[in-house]
Write a protein that holds these residues in place. Sequence first.
Motif, PDB file in Angstrom:
ATOM      1  N   ASN A   1       8.714   6.897   6.133  1.00  0.00           N
ATOM      2  CA  ASN A   1       7.669   6.320   6.975  1.00  0.00           C
ATOM      3  C   ASN A   1       8.215   5.185   7.831  1.00  0.00           C
TER       4      ASN A   1
ATOM      5  N   HIS B   1       0.116   4.101   2.334  1.00  0.00           N
ATOM      6  CA  HIS B   1       0.466   3.932   3.749  1.00  0.00           C
ATOM      7  C   HIS B   1      -0.744   4.280   4.644  1.00  0.00           C
TER       8      HIS B   1
ATOM      9  N   ASP C   1       0.834  -1.196   0.000  1.00  0.00           N
ATOM     10  CA  ASP C   1       0.000   0.000   0.000  1.00  0.00           C
ATOM     11  C   ASP C   1       0.875   1.253   0.000  1.00  0.00           C
ATOM     12  N   HIS C   2       1.053   1.842  -1.163  1.00  0.00           N
ATOM     13  CA  HIS C   2       1.889   3.039  -1.258  1.00  0.00           C
ATOM     14  C   HIS C   2       1.203   4.284  -0.705  1.00  0.00           C
TER      15      HIS C   2
ATOM     16  N   TRP D   1      -0.615   3.490   8.487  1.00  0.00           N
ATOM     17  CA  TRP D   1       0.251   4.411   9.232  1.00  0.00           C
ATOM     18  C   TRP D   1      -0.416   5.768   9.370  1.00  0.00           C
ATOM     19  N   SER D   2      -1.037   6.239   8.309  1.00  0.00           N
ATOM     20  CA  SER D   2      -1.736   7.526   8.365  1.00  0.00           C
ATOM     21  C   SER D   2      -2.846   7.507   9.414  1.00  0.00           C
TER      22      SER D   2
ATOM     23  N   PHE E   1       8.604   5.489   1.431  1.00  0.00           N
ATOM     24  CA  PHE E   1       8.697   4.237   2.184  1.00  0.00           C
ATOM     25  C   PHE E   1       9.737   4.337   3.288  1.00  0.00           C
TER      26      PHE E   1
ATOM     27  N   ALA F   1       0.962  10.093   6.816  1.00  0.00           N
ATOM     28  CA  ALA F   1       2.078   9.390   6.172  1.00  0.00           C
ATOM     29  C   ALA F   1       2.561  10.169   4.952  1.00  0.00           C
TER      30      ALA F   1
ATOM     31  N   TYR G   1       1.449  -2.848  10.554  1.00  0.00           N
ATOM     32  CA  TYR G   1       2.032  -1.958   9.541  1.00  0.00           C
ATOM     33  C   TYR G   1       3.528  -2.210   9.415  1.00  0.00           C
TER      34      TYR G   1
ATOM     35  N   VAL H   1       3.501  10.180   1.114  1.00  0.00           N
ATOM     36  CA  VAL H   1       3.065   9.392  -0.043  1.00  0.00           C
ATOM     37  C   VAL H   1       3.695   9.971  -1.300  1.00  0.00           C
TER      38      VAL H   1
ATOM     39  N   LEU I   1       5.963  -3.415   6.137  1.00  0.00           N
ATOM     40  CA  LEU I   1       7.205  -2.810   5.680  1.00  0.00           C
ATOM     41  C   LEU I   1       8.311  -3.864   5.561  1.00  0.00           C
TER      42      LEU I   1
END
Length: 288
Positions: free
Chosen positions: A101, A38, A35-36, A41-42, A98, A183, A75, A185, A79
């Motif tokens: 983050n 993120h 998932d680019h 994380w967001s 990436f 996050a 998450y 992006v 990664l």
Amino acid sequence: MNHGGWRMANGGWRKALVAAIALLFATAAAAQGFDHEHKAWSALLKKHVVLVDGGKASQVRYAGFRQERAALKSYLDSLSKVTQPEFEGWSKAQRLAFLINAYNAFAVEKILTRYPDIASIWDFGKIFGNPFKDPFFSLLGREFTLDGIEHGTLRKPGAFDEPRVHFAVNCASIGCPMLREEAYVAARLDAQLEEQARRFLSDRSRNRYDANRARLEVSKIFDWFGDDWTRGYRGFEGKGEPIRSREDYFAGYAALLADRPEHRKAIEERKAPIQFLDYDWTLNDVKQ
């Protein structure tokens, strides 16, 4: 006419076509696997990062992160599953987002291993247990450290050539540029990095013109990583003006660093002596 041979050839062609289509879909699925955006994380950042000082800085609800540690670890696992070949197939912006983050998320996880009995990230130790040199996680198929992300990858000459990463990675300390409330992006990375730069440089607790001493007082970051502002870097997109000195860089942000026109002019004309401020390593925890 050899109909049997034609059928065999035709069948082989069909099999080859089916195999090619399957490979195409498998490649596309693999590319979409990570998932680019993120999003996970967001979601955590939006809940547990608190903006302060008009959005120029932030504090972190580590207690909240601790309650959602399972989501954080999920998450982090996503990664760690990314392989080096997969990573190298991404765009430069995707790779940079990436890594930033990853640094921020693993730094939060490191704090949680001792929270709430921790007042500074240096409580882990500076020689033994150094939190920046401790290989406490895996990334790209091998053991990794926070320093490995920052100095071995983000700051590696020729990799990204992007000094603004210093405004994006957060070392869980008050003196550090703020942990962003979302996050990073790829699609918005340049705008996000620029906003982080402007936020940090406009934070007078860490960067300001001192009228009494007629000098520019800036974060110790510009001392520690001074080379990143003298190598002619143009940013990860390669579109910006080359950065050849800290003085030149500050001149472009004089309006953020000083209030009075004459003080801004001194910065713009590179006449303001530079002094580096002490760094506050106190944990950037939300005060309860």
